[in-house]
Write an enzyme that holds these catalytic residues in place. Structure first.
Site, PDB file in Angstrom:
ATOM      1  N   CYS A  69       6.593  -0.074   7.261  1.00 20.00           N
ATOM      2  CA  CYS A  69       6.128   1.120   6.560  1.00 20.00           C
ATOM      3  C   CYS A  69       7.238   1.637   5.643  1.00 20.00           C
ATOM      4  O   CYS A  69       8.392   1.744   6.061  1.00 20.00           O
ATOM      5  CB  CYS A  69       5.753   2.191   7.583  1.00 20.00           C
ATOM      6  N   LEU A  70       6.877   1.946   4.413  1.00 17.76           N
ATOM      7  CA  LEU A  70       7.860   2.459   3.455  1.00 17.76           C
ATOM      8  C   LEU A  70       8.456   3.794   3.896  1.00 17.76           C
ATOM      9  O   LEU A  70       9.522   4.176   3.433  1.00 17.76           O
ATOM     10  CB  LEU A  70       7.206   2.622   2.071  1.00 17.76           C
TER      11      LEU A  70
ATOM     12  N   GLY B 119       0.837  -1.184   0.000  1.00 21.34           N
ATOM     13  CA  GLY B 119       0.000   0.000   0.000  1.00 21.34           C
ATOM     14  C   GLY B 119       0.870   1.230   0.000  1.00 21.34           C
ATOM     15  O   GLY B 119       2.066   1.162   0.345  1.00 21.34           O
TER      16      GLY B 119
ATOM     17  N   HIS C  39      -2.209   6.995   7.509  1.00 18.62           N
ATOM     18  CA  HIS C  39      -1.259   7.881   6.808  1.00 18.62           C
ATOM     19  C   HIS C  39      -1.911   9.193   6.410  1.00 18.62           C
ATOM     20  O   HIS C  39      -1.312  10.256   6.576  1.00 18.62           O
ATOM     21  CB  HIS C  39      -0.716   7.208   5.545  1.00 18.62           C
TER      22      HIS C  39
ATOM     23  N   GLN D 267       3.273   9.875   1.569  1.00 20.87           N
ATOM     24  CA  GLN D 267       4.535   9.132   1.492  1.00 20.87           C
ATOM     25  C   GLN D 267       5.337   9.478   0.240  1.00 20.87           C
ATOM     26  O   GLN D 267       6.509   9.121   0.135  1.00 20.87           O
ATOM     27  CB  GLN D 267       4.258   7.624   1.514  1.00 20.87           C
TER      28      GLN D 267
ATOM     29  N   HIS E 287      -3.900   1.057   8.012  1.00 19.40           N
ATOM     30  CA  HIS E 287      -2.566   1.653   7.939  1.00 19.40           C
ATOM     31  C   HIS E 287      -2.570   2.846   6.974  1.00 19.40           C
ATOM     32  O   HIS E 287      -2.026   3.913   7.284  1.00 19.40           O
ATOM     33  CB  HIS E 287      -1.570   0.569   7.487  1.00 19.40           C
ATOM     34  N   GLU E 288      -3.211   2.666   5.804  1.00 13.46           N
ATOM     35  CA  GLU E 288      -3.221   3.748   4.807  1.00 13.46           C
ATOM     36  C   GLU E 288      -4.097   4.931   5.247  1.00 13.46           C
ATOM     37  O   GLU E 288      -3.733   6.090   5.025  1.00 13.46           O
ATOM     38  CB  GLU E 288      -3.678   3.229   3.442  1.00 13.46           C
TER      39      GLU E 288
END
Ligand code: NI
Length: 171
Positions: free
Chosen positions: A104-105, A56, A150, A61, A146-147
């Site tokens: 997480c990226l 995702g 963000h 991000q 999670h998204e």
């Protein structure tokens, strides 16, 4: 055809990038969504997610403070295509919670154990501006939460009960 573009991934380890990752994003204007630059951003986010082998990716991000995210179809076999979440809202269904490991990226190398609702309802708009609703459980429910975090400026380390050194895929 336009060349595929991979966008730079912003991380919390960069002092200039951290503030955007930690603050609530702005609603996507649905009139703008139909424009070429909005569609290009979504395509580039999908390319960037695949390139990073993420499950995702949310717009903050990649340095865009917008309530926009994408989720890979690899997350759930019921997904026929990548999920595009425009102005997403998530609501827990029931009280069941599950602890799972997340990466997480935007926080490379760090993993954490996070308690999330087991089942959620997502309300969002797709990339054409059509509203939709989706009920999700398991990994898809976790990645959606999670998204949506963000785009609210909440990072998984804000929620982690314990930091781990896992190998999970990132989002
Ligand atoms: Ni993330």
């Amino acid at each position: 055809m336009r060349r595929r573009t991979t966008l730079a991934l912003w991380t919390i380890f960069d002092e200039r990038q951290r503030p955007l990752l930690s603050r609530p994003a702005t609603d996507v204007d649905l009139a703008w969504l139909t424009q070429a630059d909005a569609q290009r951003l979504i395509d580039d986010m999908l390319t960037t997610m695949r390139q990073a082998e993420g499950v995702g990716l949310a717009a903050p991000q990649v340095g865009q403070g917008l309530r926009l995210a994408v989720i890979s179809p690899d997350v759930d076999q019921t997904l026929p295509a990548p999920l595009v979440l425009v102005n997403p809202v998530v609501q827990a269904i029931g009280l069941d919670q599950e602890i799972g490991e997340e990466g997480c990226l935007s926080i490379p190398g760090v993993y954490g154990l996070i308690q999330r609702a087991r089942q959620v309802q997502l309300t969002a708009t797709d990339r054409t501006g059509q509203p939709y609703r989706l009920t999700a459980t398991g990994l898809l429910a976790r990645v959606i939460q999670h998204e949506v975090d963000h785009v609210r400026g909440v990072l998984m380390i804000d929620r982690a009960e314990r930091i781990t050194h896992g190998q999970n895929r990132l989002s």
